[in-house]
Enzyme design. Structure first.
Site, short mmCIF file in Angstrom:
data_model
loop_
_atom_site.label_atom_id
_atom_site.label_comp_id
_atom_site.label_asym_id
_atom_site.label_seq_id
_atom_site.Cartn_x
_atom_site.Cartn_y
_atom_site.Cartn_z
N SER A 1 25.87 -25.28 -29.55
CA SER A 1 24.71 -25.18 -28.65
C SER A 1 25.14 -25.61 -27.25
O SER A 1 26.05 -26.44 -27.10
CB SER A 1 23.58 -26.08 -29.15
OG SER A 1 22.57 -26.23 -28.17
N LYS B 1 25.85 -31.72 -31.97
CA LYS B 1 26.59 -30.58 -31.45
C LYS B 1 27.79 -31.01 -30.61
O LYS B 1 28.81 -30.31 -30.59
CB LYS B 1 25.65 -29.67 -30.65
CG LYS B 1 24.59 -28.97 -31.51
CD LYS B 1 25.23 -28.14 -32.63
CE LYS B 1 24.19 -27.34 -33.40
NZ LYS B 1 24.78 -26.52 -34.49
N TYR C 1 20.23 -34.13 -31.93
CA TYR C 1 20.81 -32.79 -31.92
C TYR C 1 21.97 -32.70 -30.93
O TYR C 1 23.01 -32.11 -31.23
CB TYR C 1 19.72 -31.77 -31.56
CG TYR C 1 20.14 -30.33 -31.71
CD1 TYR C 1 20.26 -29.74 -32.96
CD2 TYR C 1 20.40 -29.54 -30.59
CE1 TYR C 1 20.63 -28.42 -33.10
CE2 TYR C 1 20.77 -28.21 -30.73
CZ TYR C 1 20.89 -27.66 -31.98
OH TYR C 1 21.25 -26.34 -32.11
#
Length: 235
Positions: free
Chosen positions: A137, A154, A150
């Site tokens: 991402s 990532k 998150y």
């Protein structure tokens, strides 16, 4: 390797994973996919039809992923492309409001799930050659406030892939690759509820993404920081 080699994709029951699975199948590639929801797995299995394999499993369960890898080889043959796509996110909130169990779950799916896929499938690529792709991402390169879990996951994927890319022989390539633009999926709706609908849908995105995976990425050097090109929209 045949030009219609098997493709492995985790998280094929919705979103980007489902769209990629259908697009690869449309182009003649046998697809081996997985998902956690038995009902959704059955739906994807019905849509793909014979000649493909879709299993119900959790990518954080290493034993299940190993069994899936063995079944893939037995039923479809050795894969030429493995895509660790399964992911998890939560609604935006300050990190001090993220319960440790939720933080751990986001890390497990996004990071441990990549490693279970690597552990089970990379040895197959070492034998026959091919590519291993971890879906990353832009927030794994530029931190996003209120999505610390998150973002951390990532960033970890990017570092992990960078290390693994230094370990594999030349006939195997390993990438962390992120959409150049966000994709309108359930995950995006969870973390960007006000704007997710302004981005391309997964089916539109997958046509460009799959073409890039098949024809462009094999010519690039391994490592992280790669991006899927944004789909070209018709005016």
């Amino acid at each position: 390797m045949s030009s219609r080699y098997p493709v492995v994709i985790s998280g094929v029951t919705k979103g980007m994973g489902r769209a990629m699975a259908l697009r690869f199948a449309e182009l003649g590639h046998p697809v081996s996919g997985c998902g956690r929801s038995a009902d959704r797995v059955a739906q994807v299995r019905d849509v793909l039809g014979p000649g493909h394999l879709v299993e119900t499993l959790d990518v954080t369960d290493a034993g299940s992923v190993r069994r899936w890898a063995r079944a893939t080889v037995s039923e479809l043959g050795a894969p030429g492309l493995v895509i660790a796509n399964a992911g998890a996110v939560h609604a935006q909130r300050p990190v001090w409001e993220v319960e440790p169990a939720l933080f751990a779950e986001v890390m497990r799916v996004n990071v441990d799930g990549v490693h279970t896929m690597t552990h089970a499938f990379l040895p197959l690529l070492l034998t026959s050659g091919g590519m291993f792709v971890a879906v990353s991402s832009g927030w794994g390169r530029n931190p996003r406030h209120h999505l610390a879990a998150y973002t951390a996951a990532k960033f970890a994927v990017e570092g992990y892939v960078g290390a693994v890319a230094q370990e594999v022989p030349p006939h195997v390539k390993v990438f962390a690759i992120a959409p150049d633009s966000a994709v309108d999926t359930d995950m995006l709706a969870t973390c960007l509820p006000e704007e997710h609908h302004t981005y391309p849908g997964p089916d539109e995105w997958a046509r460009t993404a799959v073409d890039h995976l098949l024809h462009d990425l094999p010519h690039e050097p391994s490592g992280g920081g790669r991006s899927f090109p944004a789909p070209t929209r018709q005016i």
